[in-house]
Scaffold this motif. Structure first.
Motif, PDB file in Angstrom:
ATOM      1  N   ASN A 114       0.824  -1.213   0.000  1.00 61.02           N
ATOM      2  CA  ASN A 114       0.000   0.000   0.000  1.00 61.02           C
ATOM      3  C   ASN A 114       0.857   1.262   0.000  1.00 61.02           C
ATOM      4  OD1 ASN A 114      -2.345  -1.500  -0.041  1.00 61.02           O
ATOM      5  ND2 ASN A 114      -2.687  -1.351   2.160  1.00 61.02           N
ATOM      6  N   LEU A 115       1.925   1.271   0.795  1.00 62.66           N
ATOM      7  CA  LEU A 115       2.816   2.435   0.823  1.00 62.66           C
ATOM      8  C   LEU A 115       3.467   2.656  -0.542  1.00 62.66           C
ATOM      9  CD1 LEU A 115       4.612   1.995   4.266  1.00 62.66           C
ATOM     10  CD2 LEU A 115       2.935   3.753   3.660  1.00 62.66           C
ATOM     11  N   ILE A 116       3.914   1.578  -1.162  1.00 61.45           N
ATOM     12  CA  ILE A 116       4.557   1.679  -2.480  1.00 61.45           C
ATOM     13  C   ILE A 116       3.539   2.138  -3.520  1.00 61.45           C
ATOM     14  CG2 ILE A 116       5.638   0.362  -4.345  1.00 61.45           C
ATOM     15  CD1 ILE A 116       6.995  -1.316  -2.068  1.00 61.45           C
ATOM     16  N   THR A 117       2.342   1.578  -3.495  1.00 57.90           N
ATOM     17  CA  THR A 117       1.300   1.996  -4.432  1.00 57.90           C
ATOM     18  C   THR A 117       1.019   3.486  -4.268  1.00 57.90           C
ATOM     19  OG1 THR A 117       0.272  -0.190  -4.543  1.00 57.90           O
ATOM     20  CG2 THR A 117      -1.122   1.685  -5.096  1.00 57.90           C
ATOM     21  N   ASP A 118       0.867   3.945  -3.029  1.00 58.58           N
ATOM     22  CA  ASP A 118       0.615   5.376  -2.795  1.00 58.58           C
ATOM     23  C   ASP A 118       1.769   6.237  -3.299  1.00 58.58           C
ATOM     24  OD1 ASP A 118      -1.865   4.923  -1.717  1.00 58.58           O
ATOM     25  OD2 ASP A 118      -1.249   5.263   0.363  1.00 58.58           O
ATOM     26  N   LYS A 119       2.993   5.773  -3.097  1.00 59.55           N
ATOM     27  CA  LYS A 119       4.148   6.543  -3.561  1.00 59.55           C
ATOM     28  C   LYS A 119       4.154   6.636  -5.082  1.00 59.55           C
ATOM     29  CE  LYS A 119       7.804   8.901  -2.829  1.00 59.55           C
ATOM     30  NZ  LYS A 119       7.673  10.219  -2.184  1.00 59.55           N
ATOM     31  N   ILE A 120       3.877   5.536  -5.759  1.00 58.77           N
ATOM     32  CA  ILE A 120       3.817   5.552  -7.224  1.00 58.77           C
ATOM     33  C   ILE A 120       2.701   6.480  -7.684  1.00 58.77           C
ATOM     34  CG2 ILE A 120       3.359   4.174  -9.289  1.00 58.77           C
ATOM     35  CD1 ILE A 120       4.706   1.799  -7.721  1.00 58.77           C
ATOM     36  N   LEU A 121       1.527   6.361  -7.064  1.00 59.76           N
ATOM     37  CA  LEU A 121       0.406   7.224  -7.427  1.00 59.76           C
ATOM     38  C   LEU A 121       0.732   8.699  -7.220  1.00 59.76           C
ATOM     39  CD1 LEU A 121      -2.663   5.218  -6.106  1.00 59.76           C
ATOM     40  CD2 LEU A 121      -2.270   5.951  -8.466  1.00 59.76           C
ATOM     41  N   SER A 122       1.544   8.998  -6.229  1.00 59.92           N
ATOM     42  CA  SER A 122       1.886  10.402  -5.971  1.00 59.92           C
ATOM     43  C   SER A 122       2.604  11.042  -7.155  1.00 59.92           C
ATOM     44  CB  SER A 122       2.729  10.536  -4.701  1.00 59.92           C
ATOM     45  OG  SER A 122       4.064  10.113  -4.911  1.00 59.92           O
ATOM     46  N   PHE A 123       3.254  10.216  -7.992  1.00 57.76           N
ATOM     47  CA  PHE A 123       3.925  10.729  -9.187  1.00 57.76           C
ATOM     48  C   PHE A 123       2.941  10.974 -10.334  1.00 57.76           C
ATOM     49  CE2 PHE A 123       7.514   8.970  -6.985  1.00 57.76           C
ATOM     50  CZ  PHE A 123       8.610   9.675  -7.431  1.00 57.76           C
ATOM     51  N   LEU A 124       1.709  10.504 -10.188  1.00 59.81           N
ATOM     52  CA  LEU A 124       0.736  10.570 -11.276  1.00 59.81           C
ATOM     53  C   LEU A 124      -0.304  11.663 -11.081  1.00 59.81           C
ATOM     54  CD1 LEU A 124       0.306   6.736 -11.795  1.00 59.81           C
ATOM     55  CD2 LEU A 124       1.821   8.304 -13.021  1.00 59.81           C
ATOM     56  N   PHE A 125      -0.038  12.568 -10.157  1.00 62.21           N
ATOM     57  CA  PHE A 125      -0.880  13.735  -9.912  1.00 62.21           C
ATOM     58  C   PHE A 125       0.024  14.950  -9.856  1.00 62.21           C
ATOM     59  CE2 PHE A 125      -3.288  10.192  -8.411  1.00 62.21           C
ATOM     60  CZ  PHE A 125      -4.612  10.521  -8.664  1.00 62.21           C
ATOM     61  N   GLY A 126      -0.474  16.103 -10.316  1.00 60.84           N
ATOM     62  CA  GLY A 126       0.342  17.311 -10.301  1.00 60.84           C
ATOM     63  C   GLY A 126      -0.470  18.527 -10.686  1.00 60.84           C
ATOM     64  N   GLU A 127       0.233  19.570 -11.091  1.00 55.56           N
ATOM     65  CA  GLU A 127      -0.420  20.811 -11.488  1.00 55.56           C
ATOM     66  C   GLU A 127      -1.063  20.652 -12.860  1.00 55.56           C
ATOM     67  OE1 GLU A 127       1.974  24.350 -11.173  1.00 55.56           O
ATOM     68  OE2 GLU A 127       3.092  23.487  -9.494  1.00 55.56           O
ATOM     69  N   VAL A 128      -2.247  21.203 -13.008  1.00 52.46           N
ATOM     70  CA  VAL A 128      -2.952  21.145 -14.284  1.00 52.46           C
ATOM     71  C   VAL A 128      -2.043  21.708 -15.379  1.00 52.46           C
ATOM     72  CG1 VAL A 128      -4.942  22.006 -15.581  1.00 52.46           C
ATOM     73  CG2 VAL A 128      -5.212  21.285 -13.200  1.00 52.46           C
ATOM     74  N   GLY A 129      -1.924  20.984 -16.475  1.00 52.14           N
ATOM     75  CA  GLY A 129      -1.103  21.414 -17.604  1.00 52.14           C
ATOM     76  C   GLY A 129       0.334  20.933 -17.554  1.00 52.14           C
TER      77      GLY A 129
END
Length: 176
Positions: free
Chosen positions: A126-141
Motif C-alpha cells: 500500500n505504501l509503495i502503491t501510494d508513492k507511485i500514485l503520488s507521481f501521477l498527480f500534479g499541477e494542471v497542464g
C-alpha cells in the motif's frame, strides 16, 4: 512495552541537537515508530501535504489508478476521455518509469524509509502503491513522461499533461 524514559534519554539529544527541521521530525518519528503502530507520526503543522499522498491535494490528474503487485506497477484503471486514455494507457499495462525514475527506484526509496507496522507485506504494498500514485498527480497542464509496457509486451514512452480533476480532497482544520 516501550521504556519511554530510556527512549527520552536516547532521543532527547538527537531531537534537541537536530540541525534542520527535517532532522528534527526524522528523530521524533524514529522514536514514535518504535511503537510499531500505523498512523502515528509528527509532521509540520504548516505542511498539510505531509498528512497524505499528493493525490489528495493535487489539482491535476491523468485519470489513472495503479496497483503495485508482484513487485511491479500495473494500471488497474484508466478513465475513458482522460489524459491517460488519450496517451494510450490501458488497464493491464505495466508502468515502468515516471519522468525517468524507474519503478524499481521508487520502490527502493520507499523501502529505505519504512513506517509501522513493520514487516507487514500488505502495508508495504500500500505504501509503495501510494508513492507511485503520488507521481501521477500534479499541477494542471504540467507534462509527465511515462514508460509503459502494454499487454502485448511493447514498451513505449508516453507523454501526457495533467488535466483538471473534478475535485481534490478537502482539508478540514486539524484533519486531512
Amino acid at each position: 512495552g516501550v521504556d519511554w524514559p530510556a527512549m527520552r534519554d536516547e532521543y532527547m539529544p538527537l531531537v534537541v541537537g537536530a540541525e534542520t527541521e527535517d532532522q528534527f521530525y526524522e528523530q521524533l518519528n524514529e522514536m514514535l515508530f518504535k511503537l510499531d503502530v500505523s498512523h502515528c507520526g509528527v509532521v509540520p503543522a504548516d505542511d498539510p501535504e505531509q498528512l497524505g499522498s499528493p493525490m489528495l491535494f493535487a489539482d491535476g490528474s491523468l485519470g489513472v489508478r495503479v496497483r503495485y503487485a508482484d513487485e511491479r506497477a500495473w494500471f488497474t484503471r484508466v478513465k475513458k476521455e482522460s489524459a491517460g486514455w488519450a496517451a494510450g494507457l490501458r488497464p493491464g499495462d505495466e508502468l515502468l518509469a515516471v519522468d525517468g525514475v524507474s519503478i524499481a527506484e521508487i520502490v527502493r526509496k520507499r523501502d529505505a524509509s519504512p513506517t509501522p507496522p513493520f514487516g507487514n507485506p500488505q502495508h508495504r504494498r500500500n505504501l509503495i502503491t501510494d508513492k507511485i500514485l503520488s507521481f501521477l498527480f500534479g499541477e494542471v497542464g504540467q507534462q509527465v513522461e511515462l514508460r509503459a509496457r502494454d499487454v502485448a509486451g511493447e514498451v513505449r514512452e508516453v507523454h501526457a499533461s495533467y488535466a483538471k480533476r473534478p475535485k481534490p480532497a478537502d482539508v478540514m482544520p486539524g484533519l486531512p
